[in-house]
Design an enzyme around this catalytic site. Structure first.
Site, PDB file in Angstrom:
ATOM      1  N   ASP A  84      -9.645 -22.159 -12.117  1.00 48.21           N
ATOM      2  CA  ASP A  84      -9.818 -20.995 -12.970  1.00 48.21           C
ATOM      3  C   ASP A  84     -10.026 -19.750 -12.109  1.00 48.21           C
ATOM      4  OD1 ASP A  84      -9.775 -20.733 -15.770  1.00 48.21           O
ATOM      5  OD2 ASP A  84     -11.884 -20.171 -15.815  1.00 48.21           O
ATOM      6  N   TYR A 102     -11.808 -16.314 -10.835  1.00 50.18           N
ATOM      7  CA  TYR A 102     -13.185 -15.826 -10.891  1.00 50.18           C
ATOM      8  C   TYR A 102     -13.339 -14.976 -12.149  1.00 50.18           C
ATOM      9  CZ  TYR A 102     -13.299 -17.128  -5.927  1.00 50.18           C
ATOM     10  OH  TYR A 102     -13.241 -17.808  -4.740  1.00 50.18           O
ATOM     11  N   PHE A 116      -9.137 -18.393  -4.821  1.00 51.30           N
ATOM     12  CA  PHE A 116     -10.207 -18.298  -3.817  1.00 51.30           C
ATOM     13  C   PHE A 116     -10.391 -16.891  -3.233  1.00 51.30           C
ATOM     14  CE2 PHE A 116      -8.897 -22.802  -3.667  1.00 51.30           C
ATOM     15  CZ  PHE A 116     -10.110 -23.411  -3.974  1.00 51.30           C
ATOM     16  N   HIS A 167     -13.567 -30.821  -3.589  1.00 50.44           N
ATOM     17  CA  HIS A 167     -13.494 -29.365  -3.727  1.00 50.44           C
ATOM     18  C   HIS A 167     -14.482 -28.697  -2.766  1.00 50.44           C
ATOM     19  CE1 HIS A 167     -13.656 -25.399  -5.753  1.00 50.44           C
ATOM     20  NE2 HIS A 167     -12.442 -25.725  -6.186  1.00 50.44           N
TER      21      HIS A 167
END
Length: 335
Positions: free
Chosen positions: A142, A144, A155, A268
């Site tokens: 998803d 931010y 990221f 992750h």
């Protein structure tokens, strides 16, 4: 529509992406061997693939063939999705499901619900990493969901927003692979240099309602981004590296041909899971070793994010003794 494109990709790194530079031999290294090549290139080869001429995507003609509603709903895609991707995804974005996704986003906007990233940044990944430049795919989840964070790349965050925890953990893993790696100054988290070097950072959901994680999931983005991943796996036949961190990302690469591509999986980098093996996964170095083995020195990704730094291994850094050993025959030992 034009105003959206003018607003997109502010900053020096982003501005350069609107007109991607031809990479010369590097582009040829990572361009898919097309099913249709010129007659000159295929003459005498006996290959059936050379029989069909290359067809260039005519964007203007394609847009002209859209209905008025499609043009309105797809204004963002027409102006902001890089043409190399648009030519491959044109049938997907005119599908019933995708058009309904765009109607949903319009309803969100009309209802005064703010969503991220800014509209002009939703497809920044496509402009910074055109299809023929993709060497590595990093799969996110998803975007931010807070102010001044998401800008269309998994990221990555724009200054002055500091690197989020997952990205900080990625820096730690990078430092283990490349001891000379230094995080960006001022706790930065802008990853556009990677994107410009062929690292596609793709979230599986491309928008999110402000401050509500997962609020735009299961609306159609997942199907669209899966098609992006599938296209890379199918058409980049010379091979790319897929980095899939966490179970959701791992599901996205299940159908990738692992004889053709390199698939790297791990937990992750989130603080909740990184300590269970992410820090020592070695993915950044493994990706480069595979790329160099397959494509030569030009395949190597420079993971550096600080100006004047580089993680690339230069031939000039070899010790003289090593060079002599490669060029001179061994001398017999004195008796």
């Amino acid at each position: 529509m034009a105003s959206l494109k003018r607003k997109a990709d502010t900053g020096a790194a982003d501005a350069s992406a609107k007109k991607p530079k031809a990479n010369g031999s590097l582009t040829s290294f990572f361009t898919t061997i097309p099913k249709s090549t010129s007659a000159a290139a295929g003459s005498g080869s006996g290959s059936s693939a050379a029989a069909t001429p290359t067809v260039k995507f005519d964007k203007a003609k394609w847009v002209q063939g859209l209905t008025s509603e499609q043009k309105e709903l797809l204004a963002l895609e027409i102006e902001n999705l890089h043409e190399s991707w648009l030519s491959l995804l044109k049938d997907d974005i005119t599908s019933k499901d995708f058009l309904e996704l765009k109607r949903f986003l319009n309803r969100e906007t009309k209802a005064g619900k703010k969503w991220f990233p800014p509209a002009e940044d939703v497809y920044s990944w496509s402009r910074h990493t055109p299809f023929n430049n993709v060497k590595v795919v990093i799969i996110g989840q998803d975007p931010y969901h807070n102010v001044n964070q998401a800008h269309g790349m998994a990221f990555s965050v724009r200054p002055p927003t500091p690197a989020p925890p997952s990205l900080k953990n990625m820096y730690i893993a990078l430092k283990k692979d490349y001891p000379t790696f230094e995080p960006p100054p001022n706790r930065g988290g802008l990853l556009t240099p990677w994107a410009d070097r062929g690292v596609l950072m793709l979230n599986t959901c491309l928008t999110v309602r402000a401050h509500e994680a997962g609020s735009h999931s299961n609306r159609g983005w997942e199907k669209f981004t899966q098609k992006v991943i599938d296209l890379i796996a199918q058409k980049r036949s010379r091979g790319v590296v897929f980095m899939a961190w966490g179970t959701p990302a791992g599901k996205r690469v299940q159908k990738v041909d692992r004889k053709r591509h390199l698939v790297l999986q791990s937990v992750h980098p989130s603080p909740l899971s990184a300590s269970r093996g992410f820090f020592d996964c070695g993915h950044f170095k493994s990706a480069n070793e595979w790329l160099v083995q397959r494509y030569g020195d030009e395949g190597e990704i420079d993971w550096a994010l600080c100006p004047g730094h580089s993680t690339k291994v230069s031939k000039e850094t070899k010790k003289p003794a090593e060079e002599e050993a490669e060029t001179e025959p061994a001398k017999p030992k004195a008796k």
